[in-house]
Design a protein around this motif. Structure first.
Motif, PDB file in Angstrom:
ATOM      1  N   GLU A 106       0.836  -1.214   0.000  1.00  0.00           N
ATOM      2  CA  GLU A 106       0.000   0.000   0.000  1.00  0.00           C
ATOM      3  C   GLU A 106       0.868   1.261   0.000  1.00  0.00           C
ATOM      4  N   LYS A 107       1.880   1.254   0.901  1.00  0.00           N
ATOM      5  CA  LYS A 107       2.673   2.472   1.097  1.00  0.00           C
ATOM      6  C   LYS A 107       3.657   2.672  -0.052  1.00  0.00           C
ATOM      7  N   MET A 108       3.786   3.921  -0.495  1.00  0.00           N
ATOM      8  CA  MET A 108       4.788   4.208  -1.525  1.00  0.00           C
ATOM      9  C   MET A 108       5.525   5.492  -1.143  1.00  0.00           C
ATOM     10  N   GLN A 109       6.804   5.545  -1.503  1.00  0.00           N
ATOM     11  CA  GLN A 109       7.626   6.738  -1.270  1.00  0.00           C
ATOM     12  C   GLN A 109       8.526   6.919  -2.494  1.00  0.00           C
ATOM     13  N   ASP A 122       1.522  11.770   0.242  1.00  0.00           N
ATOM     14  CA  ASP A 122       1.958  10.624   1.050  1.00  0.00           C
ATOM     15  C   ASP A 122       2.480   9.451   0.199  1.00  0.00           C
ATOM     16  N   LYS A 123       2.349   9.559  -1.129  1.00  0.00           N
ATOM     17  CA  LYS A 123       2.922   8.526  -2.010  1.00  0.00           C
ATOM     18  C   LYS A 123       4.310   8.919  -2.511  1.00  0.00           C
ATOM     19  N   LEU A 124       4.720  10.156  -2.194  1.00  0.00           N
ATOM     20  CA  LEU A 124       5.999  10.683  -2.688  1.00  0.00           C
ATOM     21  C   LEU A 124       7.006  10.805  -1.559  1.00  0.00           C
ATOM     22  N   LYS A 162       1.965  19.246  -6.505  1.00  0.00           N
ATOM     23  CA  LYS A 162       0.893  19.413  -7.491  1.00  0.00           C
ATOM     24  C   LYS A 162       1.409  19.157  -8.911  1.00  0.00           C
ATOM     25  N   ALA A 163       2.619  19.645  -9.206  1.00  0.00           N
ATOM     26  CA  ALA A 163       3.187  19.471 -10.554  1.00  0.00           C
ATOM     27  C   ALA A 163       3.423  17.996 -10.853  1.00  0.00           C
ATOM     28  N   ILE A 164       3.820  17.229  -9.841  1.00  0.00           N
ATOM     29  CA  ILE A 164       4.022  15.790 -10.065  1.00  0.00           C
ATOM     30  C   ILE A 164       2.660  15.118 -10.226  1.00  0.00           C
ATOM     31  N   GLY A 165       1.724  15.481  -9.356  1.00  0.00           N
ATOM     32  CA  GLY A 165       0.355  14.990  -9.540  1.00  0.00           C
ATOM     33  C   GLY A 165       0.012  13.742  -8.741  1.00  0.00           C
TER      34      GLY A 165
END
Ligand code: SF4
Length: 468
Positions: free
Chosen positions: A228-231, A455-457, A448-451
């Motif tokens: 579930e978790k992504m970074q 919490d996924k970044l 916002k630019a990445i989209g």
């Protein structure tokens, strides 16, 4: 960083793996390797240093001798790889994109078990060999990969070449990407999707964090579901990624245009031209120029015939010299003009300072610097970099030290753009670099630019928010 590519085909795949790996050359400068498997020749492998030459030149003599319908290749910023091992899982070859932050702890674990390491890397054990040993502890490849996910702190994406196909395992938190490509009679697996178009692969699937896939020449199957978790590393879009690449379905260059546009929307500055610091500032500058309707110009020409790469030399002073020598300022564009310059980030600021001095020597009136991400205040603990990222090297830390008269390792107040201390730090950096004005992207605008949801970044570079 490092990057890898693999292919499995009903025909010979040597050329695809050679060119596909070459398209990762921007991700590493130390070692590169290729491994192939064919029923008749078994495993074949070559590893070369990249410290005195390019991937294509180093491997072109090996290519004629390789044969195989499956293979993997890696451009490594650190250790020699792929590793080739023989274990109870069979013979297999492993390539990784990894940073093992707890490598000493894991080395000790193996020493207590009376195990031996055959390879070394920069005076320590070879991280990819260590990963291969952790994989071989499993009862099968999936439990071996699970062992890596459970024990490695940092990040680790893996390609495994076996006698029966390729296994791809994306880092547990998806810090680095793995994407599957498909064409008639073949599949590929790649860090960078920019390796696909010229080899006729189409993007087929983005692996999720921790997802494990097995590939044969006729298809692929899931061996482990994604977490579930992504970074995923935000810096891939800001700087590391190649412009035509996609991660999580989001194109690098389009993201850079959005970064530039967001900076332009928050800016009231007048200027005669907009320019990107080559090459990583170009996409951001296009976005800024299009939004602001100020013409995009080229005040620097990059001398590429003999300076094709930016960070080839291993020593920082030499890298700075190369960076300076290959950018030639053009007085016709610069003299008596007001320029807005875009760059991806400020790490140490040394190169930027040289660029700004050259602009002043060429007679520029105003130098306004706009940076596509917020100030870098936390060093990366999760990925390996060529760029120096130690605390004290960072332009932010130097500025804070000047302001406070002492080293301050806690930059939390300085990394908050609503805190007056942030503005004092930016002003100090501006003075240090002799700029007319300096503005950094706000973290919300970058996200916002990445989209993707924040919490996924991984945005740790700027707010220290990520985790192992
Ligand atoms: S700390 Fe920065 S460079 Fe490292 S993974 Fe996170 S965003 Fe990427």
């Amino acid at each position: 960083m490092s990057g890898f590519f693999g292919s499995i085909s009903q025909d010979d795949c040597v050329a695809d793996v050679f060119y596909g790996t070459d398209y990762h050359s921007h991700l590493g400068t130390k070692r590169a390797g290729l491994a192939f498997y064919s029923k008749t020749k078994g495993f074949q492998r070559a590893i070369h240093s990249l410290e005195d030459g390019y991937f294509r030149n180093k491997f072109e003599n090996d290519i004629a001798g390789f044969k195989g319908n499956m293979g993997i290749g890696v451009i490594s910023d650190t250790e020699a790889q792929p590793i080739l091992v023989t274990s109870h899982l069979g013979r297999f070859s492993v390539a990784t994109v990894s940073k093992i932050a707890n490598i000493s702890e894991l080395e000790e674990r193996f020493m207590k078990m009376h195990r031996t390491f055959a390879e070394t890397s920069q005076g320590s054990v070879n991280p990819t060999e260590l990963v291969a040993m952790l994989i071989a502890e499993g009862k099968d490849f999936v439990s071996g990969i699970e062992n890596v996910y459970n024990l490695v702190k940092g990040s680790c994406s893996i390609l495994i070449l076996t006698e029966n196909g390729i296994i791809a395992a994306r880092d547990r938190l998806g810090r680095t990407p793995i994407v599957i490509g498909k064409k008639d009679k073949a599949y590929a697996v790649s860090f960078e999707t920019c390796a696909f178009p010229n080899l006729n692969y189409e993007i087929e699937k983005y692996l999720g964090p921790g997802e494990v896939i097995s590939l044969t020449s006729s298809g692929y199957g899931q061996l482990r579901k994604p977490n579930e978790k992504m970074q995923i590393c935000s810096f891939l879009w800001v700087y590391y990624g190649y412009p035509p690449s996609f991660y999580e379905g989001i194109n690098v260059d389009e993201c850079r245009y959005k970064c530039g546009a967001a900076l332009a929307k928050n800016d009231t500055n007048e200027a005669d031209f907009v320019a990107g610091i080559p090459d990583s500032g170009i996409g951001h500058a296009i976005g800024y120029s299009n939004e602001k309707k100020i013409p995009l110009k080229r005040p620097y020409a990059k001398y590429t015939p003999t300076w094709p790469r930016s960070f080839m030399p291993q020593n920082q002073a030499m890298r700075d010299l190369v960076a300076k020598m290959k950018l030639i300022p053009n007085k016709a564009i610069i003299k008596d003009k007001r320029g807005i310059f875009l760059d991806d980030s400020i790490v140490r600021g040394t190169q930027l300072k040289d660029n700004v001095r050259d602009l002043h020597e060429a007679g520029i009136r105003e130098v306004h610097m706009r940076i596509a991400c917020p100030p870098l205040t936390y060093p990366c603990e999760f990925l390996n970099f060529s760029r120096s990222r130690s605390n004290l090297d960072l332009a932010t830390h130097k500025a804070v030290e000047q302001l406070e008269g002492k080293e301050n390792m806690d930059l939390s107040e300085y990394s908050d753009s609503n805190n007056p201390k942030y503005h004092e730090m930016v002003e100090q950096i501006r003075k240090n670099l002799n700029l007319t004005s300096l503005k950094f992207q706000k973290l919300d605008d970058l996200v916002k630019a990445i989209g993707l949801p924040k919490d996924k970044l991984c945005t740790h570079c700027w707010d220290g928010s990520s985790y192992f």
